[in-house]
Design a protein around this motif. Structure first.
Motif, short mmCIF file in Angstrom:
data_model
loop_
_atom_site.label_atom_id
_atom_site.label_comp_id
_atom_site.label_asym_id
_atom_site.label_seq_id
_atom_site.Cartn_x
_atom_site.Cartn_y
_atom_site.Cartn_z
N GLU A 1 0.83 -1.20 0.00
CA GLU A 1 0.00 0.00 0.00
C GLU A 1 0.87 1.25 0.00
OE1 GLU A 1 -3.16 -0.19 -0.36
OE2 GLU A 1 -3.74 -2.12 0.47
N GLU B 1 -6.50 5.94 -0.60
CA GLU B 1 -7.30 5.95 -1.83
C GLU B 1 -6.69 6.87 -2.87
OE1 GLU B 1 -11.30 7.65 -2.04
OE2 GLU B 1 -10.71 9.11 -0.54
N ASP B 2 -6.95 6.57 -4.12
CA ASP B 2 -6.51 7.37 -5.26
C ASP B 2 -5.12 7.96 -5.03
OD1 ASP B 2 -6.34 8.84 -7.59
OD2 ASP B 2 -7.58 10.47 -6.85
N LEU C 1 -7.22 -9.21 -5.67
CA LEU C 1 -7.74 -7.84 -5.66
C LEU C 1 -9.20 -7.82 -5.27
CD1 LEU C 1 -6.25 -6.65 -9.09
CD2 LEU C 1 -5.41 -6.03 -6.81
N ARG D 1 -13.35 -3.23 -6.77
CA ARG D 1 -13.12 -1.84 -7.18
C ARG D 1 -11.69 -1.60 -7.66
NH1 ARG D 1 -16.92 0.12 -2.56
NH2 ARG D 1 -15.21 -0.63 -1.31
N THR D 2 -10.72 -2.16 -6.94
CA THR D 2 -9.33 -2.00 -7.37
C THR D 2 -9.11 -2.70 -8.71
OG1 THR D 2 -8.59 -1.81 -5.08
CG2 THR D 2 -6.91 -2.38 -6.72
N MET E 1 -10.28 -0.58 -11.46
CA MET E 1 -9.39 0.56 -11.72
C MET E 1 -8.10 0.10 -12.40
SD MET E 1 -9.78 3.12 -8.44
CE MET E 1 -9.21 1.91 -7.27
N PHE E 2 -7.56 -1.04 -11.94
CA PHE E 2 -6.30 -1.54 -12.49
C PHE E 2 -6.44 -2.04 -13.92
CE2 PHE E 2 -3.38 -2.78 -8.69
CZ PHE E 2 -3.52 -1.52 -8.14
N LYS F 1 -4.88 -13.41 -11.84
CA LYS F 1 -5.54 -12.46 -10.93
C LYS F 1 -6.82 -13.08 -10.39
CE LYS F 1 -4.85 -9.81 -14.49
NZ LYS F 1 -3.65 -10.44 -15.03
N SER G 1 -2.53 -5.04 -3.88
CA SER G 1 -2.31 -3.60 -3.82
C SER G 1 -3.68 -2.94 -3.77
CB SER G 1 -1.54 -3.14 -5.06
OG SER G 1 -1.26 -1.76 -4.98
N GLY G 2 -3.78 -1.84 -3.03
CA GLY G 2 -5.08 -1.19 -2.89
C GLY G 2 -6.03 -2.12 -2.16
N SER G 3 -7.27 -2.24 -2.65
CA SER G 3 -8.23 -3.22 -2.14
C SER G 3 -8.44 -3.10 -0.64
CB SER G 3 -7.78 -4.64 -2.52
OG SER G 3 -7.56 -4.76 -3.91
#
Length: 188
Positions: free
Chosen positions: A8, A17-18, A48, A51-52, A55-56, A79, A119-121
């Motif tokens: 992260e 976020e973002d 993941l 939402r991530t 975006m990815f 994935k 990553s993210g998530s």
């Protein structure tokens, strides 16, 4: 058996976020690039949240190694997406896992040879931490406080007890903190 390794980018006040706010720190310190590269190099799978993933997929699926050295990792690696429905975006080597289920994640860990990269998530990561399924939490802490934005740990979340495994400071002011599960506290 695979290990779950979370990566992260985070501000000192916990916002993740973002991460467009990270642009100010480009190019990265070479040591930081090595650290992120080591995380992806050891991974055989990516996990993941929906939402991530959404975006990815458009961001990575059209990139080539010439565009970004990380593109082959993101595009070629299997994935697994935690989602209640079908995948809304098409991306090479992607599979829907269904809604979050700790037993499903344990099964994924059991059948994975390398590490599982996340990553993210944030919602997924919080659930994995609560269920004791994160083996390493890699926080790249940027020297900025945004004051607003989604934080990795929300105000209504459960406590997460972690143990520092390693740390590294970079010349650009970013600090890499690697945490693992902490031993249960002693009872008095």
């Amino acid at each position: 058996m695979g290990e779950i390794k979370v990566h992260e980018f985070i501000t000192i006040d916990g916002v993740f976020e973002d991460p467009s706010w990270t642009v100010e720190w480009w190019p990265w310190d070479p040591k930081m690039e090595e650290a992120v590269g080591a995380l992806t190099a050891s991974a055989s799978d990516i996990l993941l949240g929906r939402r991530t993933f959404e975006m990815f997929a458009p961001a990575w699926s059209t990139r080539t190694a010439e565009d970004d050295p990380g593109a082959p990792f993101f595009n070629d690696t299997p994935k697994h997406v935690v989602t209640s429905g079908e995948l809304a975006v098409d991306w090479n080597n992607s599979t829907a896992l269904g809604t979050y289920d700790p037993e499903s994640i344990r099964s994924l860990k059991d059948r994975t040879e390398g590490s599982i990269y996340i990553s993210g998530s944030g919602q997924l990561v919080r659930a994995l931490l609560a269920d004791g399924l994160v083996d390493e939490l890699h926080l790249f802490v940027y020297p900025i406080a945004l004051g607003k934005g989604q934080r990795l740990w929300g105000e209504d979340g459960e406590a997460a007890r972690l143990a520092l495994k390693s740390s590294e400071a970079y010349t650009n002011g970013i600090v890499h903190l690697c945490y693992g599960p902490a031993a249960a506290p002693r009872q008095a």
